[in-house]
Structures are given as structure tokens and as C-alpha cells.
Scaffold this motif. Structure first.
Motif, PDB file in Angstrom:
ATOM      1  N   ALA A  91      26.086  70.210  44.033  1.00 24.63           N
ATOM      2  CA  ALA A  91      24.852  70.722  44.639  1.00 24.63           C
ATOM      3  C   ALA A  91      25.080  71.040  46.106  1.00 24.63           C
ATOM      4  O   ALA A  91      24.619  72.080  46.614  1.00 24.63           O
ATOM      5  N   ALA A  92      25.796  70.164  46.810  1.00 25.42           N
ATOM      6  CA  ALA A  92      26.074  70.396  48.222  1.00 25.42           C
ATOM      7  C   ALA A  92      26.964  71.618  48.415  1.00 25.42           C
ATOM      8  O   ALA A  92      26.741  72.430  49.316  1.00 25.42           O
ATOM      9  N   ILE A  93      27.962  71.766  47.555  1.00 29.21           N
ATOM     10  CA  ILE A  93      28.874  72.908  47.661  1.00 29.21           C
ATOM     11  C   ILE A  93      28.133  74.224  47.433  1.00 29.21           C
ATOM     12  O   ILE A  93      28.256  75.179  48.211  1.00 29.21           O
ATOM     13  N   LEU A  94      27.341  74.281  46.366  1.00 26.58           N
ATOM     14  CA  LEU A  94      26.666  75.533  46.009  1.00 26.58           C
ATOM     15  C   LEU A  94      25.498  75.855  46.931  1.00 26.58           C
ATOM     16  O   LEU A  94      25.097  77.016  47.038  1.00 26.58           O
ATOM     17  N   TYR A 178      18.900  68.439  42.738  1.00 29.16           N
ATOM     18  CA  TYR A 178      19.340  68.144  44.099  1.00 29.16           C
ATOM     19  C   TYR A 178      19.480  69.406  44.938  1.00 29.16           C
ATOM     20  O   TYR A 178      19.257  69.384  46.153  1.00 29.16           O
ATOM     21  N   MET A 179      19.823  70.500  44.282  1.00 32.69           N
ATOM     22  CA  MET A 179      19.930  71.768  45.013  1.00 32.69           C
ATOM     23  C   MET A 179      18.589  72.182  45.597  1.00 32.69           C
ATOM     24  O   MET A 179      18.517  72.710  46.713  1.00 32.69           O
ATOM     25  N   SER A 180      17.522  71.949  44.832  1.00 30.98           N
ATOM     26  CA  SER A 180      16.193  72.322  45.332  1.00 30.98           C
ATOM     27  C   SER A 180      15.820  71.497  46.560  1.00 30.98           C
ATOM     28  O   SER A 180      15.182  72.004  47.487  1.00 30.98           O
ATOM     29  N   SER A 181      16.233  70.225  46.578  1.00 30.61           N
ATOM     30  CA  SER A 181      15.953  69.375  47.742  1.00 30.61           C
ATOM     31  C   SER A 181      16.812  69.771  48.934  1.00 30.61           C
ATOM     32  O   SER A 181      16.338  69.825  50.075  1.00 30.61           O
ATOM     33  N   MET A 182      18.069  70.046  48.665  1.00 25.17           N
ATOM     34  CA  MET A 182      18.983  70.408  49.754  1.00 25.17           C
ATOM     35  C   MET A 182      18.622  71.742  50.380  1.00 25.17           C
ATOM     36  O   MET A 182      18.793  71.946  51.591  1.00 25.17           O
ATOM     37  N   ALA A 183      18.130  72.660  49.551  1.00 19.49           N
ATOM     38  CA  ALA A 183      17.776  73.988  50.064  1.00 19.49           C
ATOM     39  C   ALA A 183      16.602  73.920  51.038  1.00 19.49           C
ATOM     40  O   ALA A 183      16.412  74.827  51.861  1.00 19.49           O
ATOM     41  N   ALA A 184      15.795  72.846  50.936  1.00 24.95           N
ATOM     42  CA  ALA A 184      14.628  72.714  51.805  1.00 24.95           C
ATOM     43  C   ALA A 184      14.963  72.117  53.169  1.00 24.95           C
ATOM     44  O   ALA A 184      14.111  72.076  54.056  1.00 24.95           O
ATOM     45  N   ILE A 185      16.190  71.635  53.341  1.00 25.40           N
ATOM     46  CA  ILE A 185      16.588  71.053  54.635  1.00 25.40           C
ATOM     47  C   ILE A 185      16.799  72.180  55.644  1.00 25.40           C
ATOM     48  O   ILE A 185      17.551  73.118  55.386  1.00 25.40           O
ATOM     49  N   PRO A 186      16.147  72.122  56.795  1.00 22.40           N
ATOM     50  CA  PRO A 186      16.286  73.197  57.796  1.00 22.40           C
ATOM     51  C   PRO A 186      17.736  73.378  58.248  1.00 22.40           C
ATOM     52  O   PRO A 186      18.418  72.397  58.574  1.00 22.40           O
ATOM     53  N   PRO A 187      18.228  74.604  58.283  1.00 22.55           N
ATOM     54  CA  PRO A 187      19.603  74.869  58.748  1.00 22.55           C
ATOM     55  C   PRO A 187      19.848  74.413  60.180  1.00 22.55           C
ATOM     56  O   PRO A 187      20.983  74.131  60.554  1.00 22.55           O
ATOM     57  N   SER A 188      18.769  74.327  60.963  1.00 24.46           N
ATOM     58  CA  SER A 188      18.921  73.928  62.368  1.00 24.46           C
ATOM     59  C   SER A 188      19.491  72.526  62.496  1.00 24.46           C
ATOM     60  O   SER A 188      20.160  72.207  63.494  1.00 24.46           O
ATOM     61  N   PHE A 189      19.260  71.667  61.491  1.00 17.80           N
ATOM     62  CA  PHE A 189      19.806  70.320  61.527  1.00 17.80           C
ATOM     63  C   PHE A 189      21.338  70.361  61.515  1.00 17.80           C
ATOM     64  O   PHE A 189      21.999  69.645  62.255  1.00 17.80           O
ATOM     65  N   TYR A 190      21.875  71.218  60.664  1.00 10.64           N
ATOM     66  CA  TYR A 190      23.334  71.332  60.548  1.00 10.64           C
ATOM     67  C   TYR A 190      23.915  72.034  61.769  1.00 10.64           C
ATOM     68  O   TYR A 190      25.033  71.708  62.203  1.00 10.64           O
ATOM     69  N   VAL A 212      17.775  63.748  50.937  1.00 15.01           N
ATOM     70  CA  VAL A 212      17.530  63.942  49.498  1.00 15.01           C
ATOM     71  C   VAL A 212      17.525  62.608  48.758  1.00 15.01           C
ATOM     72  O   VAL A 212      17.473  62.580  47.533  1.00 15.01           O
ATOM     73  N   TRP A 213      17.586  61.518  49.511  1.00 14.21           N
ATOM     74  CA  TRP A 213      17.689  60.198  48.888  1.00 14.21           C
ATOM     75  C   TRP A 213      16.485  59.881  48.009  1.00 14.21           C
ATOM     76  O   TRP A 213      16.609  59.275  46.945  1.00 14.21           O
ATOM     77  N   ASN A 214      15.307  60.276  48.433  1.00 15.98           N
ATOM     78  CA  ASN A 214      14.111  59.984  47.643  1.00 15.98           C
ATOM     79  C   ASN A 214      14.177  60.671  46.283  1.00 15.98           C
ATOM     80  O   ASN A 214      13.742  60.112  45.258  1.00 15.98           O
ATOM     81  N   ASN A 215      14.739  61.878  46.251  1.00 17.72           N
ATOM     82  CA  ASN A 215      14.921  62.593  44.995  1.00 17.72           C
ATOM     83  C   ASN A 215      15.955  61.886  44.119  1.00 17.72           C
ATOM     84  O   ASN A 215      15.770  61.738  42.909  1.00 17.72           O
ATOM     85  N   ILE A 216      17.051  61.437  44.722  1.00 16.56           N
ATOM     86  CA  ILE A 216      18.079  60.715  43.980  1.00 16.56           C
ATOM     87  C   ILE A 216      17.503  59.430  43.400  1.00 16.56           C
ATOM     88  O   ILE A 216      17.770  59.070  42.250  1.00 16.56           O
ATOM     89  N   ARG A 217      16.725  58.740  44.177  1.00 13.67           N
ATOM     90  CA  ARG A 217      16.115  57.478  43.740  1.00 13.67           C
ATOM     91  C   ARG A 217      15.210  57.696  42.534  1.00 13.67           C
ATOM     92  O   ARG A 217      15.214  56.909  41.576  1.00 13.67           O
ATOM     93  N   THR A 218      14.440  58.768  42.552  1.00 17.19           N
ATOM     94  CA  THR A 218      13.551  59.068  41.428  1.00 17.19           C
ATOM     95  C   THR A 218      14.336  59.417  40.179  1.00 17.19           C
ATOM     96  O   THR A 218      14.027  58.948  39.078  1.00 17.19           O
ATOM     97  N   THR A 219      15.375  60.230  40.342  1.00 19.89           N
ATOM     98  CA  THR A 219      16.161  60.646  39.183  1.00 19.89           C
ATOM     99  C   THR A 219      16.975  59.496  38.586  1.00 19.89           C
ATOM    100  O   THR A 219      17.273  59.508  37.398  1.00 19.89           O
TER     101      THR A 219
END
Length: 296
Positions: A91-94, A178-190, A212-219
Motif C-alpha cells: 500500500a505504501a509503495i503504490l 490501507y491505500m485509501s487511508s494513506m492517500a488522505a495523508i497531506p503530501p506536505s507532511f512528507y 493509518v494506525w486506527n485503520n490497521i487496528r480496526t482491520t
């Protein structure tokens, strides 16, 4: 009738059908499982003998049940760790890297999740075929004949063969989540992290993973329940619990006892243990993985 009263009636009428279905098809069957676990009954006769907790006492001396318990724990733990590691990595790679044909890879990874578990069992049975299967054939091509195995016939490795099938089936589903959660992270952080000199790995562990930890915890909680169910279907379709009971899991052994050996009450006692274990493990995982939610 007042507006407030009519609104309550309308809500009650809308909720009532779902509530009735929930009671009839969820609560009542669950209560019946608990009730029947206290009886000795073959499942087809009218004679039901109340035995109290005798069925549960027998479980602790039943080595096949203990083995099925160990197999279920193994699949839940090992498959969860491997699945989530690969799912988060891909998910992180893609999501964050400019991978050519990214959408194509998303589709390819997700395809196993839309396949029937019976189809997956057929695919991996062919892959594991000792005479002409893909796995042994590939090993033969690379002159690794000493690594060829009876993948579904050796008691020592067959559970690992099933675990691989479960991992293959689940990776794509969780990867997309996880991709859906990662895509929502603002690029400015990186961008800010890069200016500070943070490496890709540091950005992943300090930015991506916490957000994305909250999403991982739920899944994780969902994964525990789904693995218990899917492992039963896979075992029934691929090995039938063999060889010599080495792939028995919770639900396959429960099914065999309730419907194969005509010891319905004993099978329901296993069902009660599965029910309690599932919720206990889900609660423990939820408790262990709990942390403050990071907002952005």
C-alpha cells in the motif's frame, strides 16, 4: 399525533424489520448454541439428555480439539502478521511512489479477494500437486529437487501451505483499505520531513504508520473473525482436516462432531468456545493496539 410522536413511530417502523431479523437470525440461534452445549444429543432424535458442563469437561481431554485450537491460533497469528506486513508495504509503495501501472497492480492484488474460497482451494491444490504442480515444477527448473515436498501430505508443513493460501487471498483486500487511508495523508507532511532530512523509512514509521494506525487496528479485529471462518472453508475444500487431523481448525472440528459424528451437543460446546474465544481475542487485540488518535 404530534410531529415528535410521528417521527418516533416512523423511526420505529423503519428499525423494526432489521431488529426482528437480528433477533430471529442472530440472537436466537446464538442462544440455542449455548443451550444445546449443555445437552447430549445426536441431532436427529427427539431425545435430549441434560449433561450440564460435561461436554466442556470432555474438551480439555480431547487431543484433536487441542490440536485444532493450536492450528487456529497459528493461522490467526502468523497469517495476520504476514498479511498486514505485506499489505502495508505494498500500500505504501503504490500510494507514495510513482509506480508505473499502479492501477493495474491494484486490480491484480485485489482479484484473489473476489474469488470464492473453493476456487482458491482449487488453485492452490493444483499449485501444491506433488507430481505436476507449479511449485515443485519451479523448484525442478532451478535444480532444487531436494526442496520438493508433499505440500498437502506432510503433517509438518501442510499447515504452512494453508497459511500461504490465506495470505494470498487476504493481502489485496487490506492493501486497498490501507491505500485509501494513506492517500488522505497531506503530501506536505512528507515534504516537511524530507526537508528535515528524514529517510523514506523514517517517514513511513513516523508519519504513515501512526496516521493509518486506527485503520490497521480496526482491520485486525475484523481479520481475526474472518480468518476463523475462512480457515474452516479452506480446510474443508483442500484437506478435509487431514492428513491425520493435522489441519483441523476450530470450525472444521465442530462441524465434524456436530454433523459427522452425530454428537451435536458436543459440537455446540466447541461452538461456544469458538464464540467466546473470538470475542476475547478481539477485545485483547483492541486493548493492546489502542493508542491516541492522531488528527491532521
Amino acid at each position: 399525533m404530534s410531529k415528535s410522536k410521528s417521527r418516533q413511530v416512523f423511526i420505529g417502523v423503519c428499525v423494526a424489520p432489521a431488529l426482528i431479523l437480528l433477533i430471529v437470525f442472530m440472537f436466537m440461534p446464538t442462544f440455542e448454541v449455548f443451550r444445546m452445549s449443555l445437552y447430549s444429543w445426536g441431532g436427529f432424535s427427539n431425545t435430549q439428555q441434560f449433561v450440564g458442563f460435561d461436554n466442556f469437561k470432555l474438551l480439555w481431554n480431547d487431543m484433536t480439539f487441542i490440536r485444532s485450537f493450536q492450528n487456529s491460533i497459528f493461522l490467526i497469528v502468523v497469517v495476520a502478521i504476514v498479511t498486514f506486513a505485506f499489505a502495508v508495504f505494498f500500500a505504501a509503495i503504490l500510494t507514495k511512489e510513482n509506480v508505473k501501472g499502479g492501477n493495474f497492480f491494484r486490480i491484480i492484488f485485489y482479484i484473489p479477494n473476489i474469488l470464492s474460497i473453493v476456487v482458491i482451494a482449487g488453485i492452490f491444490s493444483a499449485v501444491y500437486d506433488p507430481s505436476g504442480g507449479l511449485l515443485n515444477s519451479v523448484l525442478d527448473i532451478f535444480s532444487l529437487e531436494n526442496l520438493q515436498q508433499m505440500w498437502l501430505g506432510d503433517q509438518k508443513i501442510v499447515i504452512y501451505s494453508l497459511a500461504a493460501a490465506l495470505v494470498w487471498q487476504a493481502i489485496g483486500y487490506y492493501m486497498v483499505m490501507y491505500m485509501s487511508s494513506m492517500a488522505a495523508i497531506p503530501p506536505s507532511f512528507y515534504e516537511a520531513a524530507s526537508l528535515e532530512g528524514a529517510s523514506k523509512i523514517k517517514q513511513f514509521t513516523s508519519i504513515t504508520l501512526p496516521l493509518v494506525w486506527n485503520n490497521i487496528r480496526t482491520t485486525l479485529t475484523f481479520f481475526i473473525i474472518s480468518t476463523i471462518n475462512l480457515s474452516f472453508l479452506l480446510v474443508k475444500a483442500m484437506t478435509g482436516g487431514g492428513p491425520d487431523g493435522s489441519t483441523e481448525v476450530f470450525l472444521s472440528y465442530m462441524y465434524d462432531q456436530a454433523y459427522g459424528n452425530s454428537t451435536f451437543g458436543y459440537g455446540m460446546a466447541i461452538g461456544v468456545i469458538v464464540f467466546l474465544f473470538s470475542f476475547l481475542l478481539a477485545s485483547i487485540v483492541s486493548r493492546i493496539t489502542k493508542r491516541d488518535v492522531l488528527e491532521y
